[in-house]
Design an enzyme around this catalytic site. Structure first.
Site, short mmCIF file in Angstrom:
data_model
loop_
_atom_site.label_atom_id
_atom_site.label_comp_id
_atom_site.label_asym_id
_atom_site.label_seq_id
_atom_site.Cartn_x
_atom_site.Cartn_y
_atom_site.Cartn_z
N ASN A 125 0.85 -1.10 -0.04
CA ASN A 125 -0.10 -0.03 0.03
C ASN A 125 0.88 1.24 -0.07
OD1 ASN A 125 -1.89 1.95 0.33
ND2 ASN A 125 -2.16 1.40 2.66
N HIS B 103 -9.78 2.17 4.88
CA HIS B 103 -8.61 2.36 5.57
C HIS B 103 -8.47 3.51 6.92
CE1 HIS B 103 -4.34 3.12 6.54
NE2 HIS B 103 -3.97 1.91 5.87
N GLU C 253 -6.27 -3.97 11.01
CA GLU C 253 -5.32 -2.88 11.20
C GLU C 253 -5.24 -2.14 12.48
OE1 GLU C 253 -3.07 -2.20 7.33
OE2 GLU C 253 -4.67 -0.48 7.80
N GLY D 171 2.22 2.42 10.91
CA GLY D 171 3.47 3.58 10.62
C GLY D 171 4.67 3.47 11.53
N SER E 115 2.85 -1.91 10.53
CA SER E 115 4.20 -1.96 10.80
C SER E 115 5.03 -3.36 10.52
CB SER E 115 4.51 -1.76 12.27
OG SER E 115 4.17 -0.52 12.68
#
Ligand code: PGA
Length: 236
Positions: A8, A103, A160, A166, A197
């Protein structure tokens, strides 16, 4: 079933950087694809303008059986007077197979609602695109309540945990697995993947769990080397 590895890219990379990435990636991944036990489906999710370029290179380099395309979003509306939106019809002949919907960044910065996400999923399913719905533990039941049982069975779910997006460390695998298990038991989606991550180091404890059928990868997919490393972690 092959595990899904989705790159992504979010709003990174212009057209040239995107096509340079795919060209270099094809070169580096080619020898690994020849190994019989390389049971992975690799999916690239570029920005909308870069989709045709990446699609062209996937075709030109004859990677069509191994590499697939996703879009990072889709309009909740059908084709029509919705200026600025990219509808399922716009994506029809683009080579896109999967669509990421809902998302957390779309929810946070674009204020997408659960109903918007459900409408996007309907658009995908009516147009032969496979939706990948991103969920987090605390809003999951609310999100699924907008989908019928029939629709739930036709989607891929990307679990997620927002707090782990991140960074460099994933959620501890046992915690992630608990939520993945709950999603499977309560909602029976086609499959559940993990995102947050994931890199060539952090992926290792996840690989032995069959319930986790793939990964949504942000930061570690931006550089060819780090994405290849991650893909070959169990083959190195
Ligand atoms: P990350 O992003 O791998 O950089 O945590 C994952 C995602 O947001 O899909």
């Amino acid at each position: 079933m092959k595990k899904l590895y989705i790159a992504n890219w979010k709003s990174n990379k212009n057209f040239e950087q995107s096509t340079a990435w795919i060209t270099e990636f094809s070169k580096q991944i080619a020898p690994h694809l020849l190994q019989k036990d390389f049971e992975k489906e690799i999916v690239i999710a570029p920005s909308f303008p870069a989709i045709p370029g990446v699609n062209y290179f996937i075709g030109a380099q004859k990677m069509k059986d191994h590499l697939f395309l996703a879009s990072q979003d889709i309009s909740p509306f059908p084709a029509g007077s919705y200026t600025g939106a990219v509808s399922a019809v716009n994506l029809q002949d683009s080579g896109v197979k999967y669509v990421i919907v809902g998302h957390s960044e779309r929810r946070k910065y674009f204020h997408e609602t659960h109903q918007d996400i459900a409408n996007k999923i309907d658009q995908c399913l009516e147009n032969n695109l496979t939706p990948i719905m991103c969920v987090d533990a605390d809003i999951m039941s609310e999100q699924f309540s907008h989908l019928t049982d029939e629709v739930r069975k036709k989607i891929i779910v990307a679990y997620e945990p927002v707090d782990y997006i991140g960074g460099t460390e994933t959620q501890p695998v046992d915690e992630a697995l608990k939520v993945v298990q709950e999603i499977i038991e309560r909602y029976s989606p086609m499959r559940v993947i993990y995102g947050g991550s994931v890199n060539s180091d952090s992926i290792t404890p996840f690989l032995k769990h069959d319930k986790i059928s793939g990964f949504l990868v942000g930061g570690a997919s931006l550089k060819v080397e780090s994405f290849v490393d991650l893909l070959i972690t169990d083959h190195a």
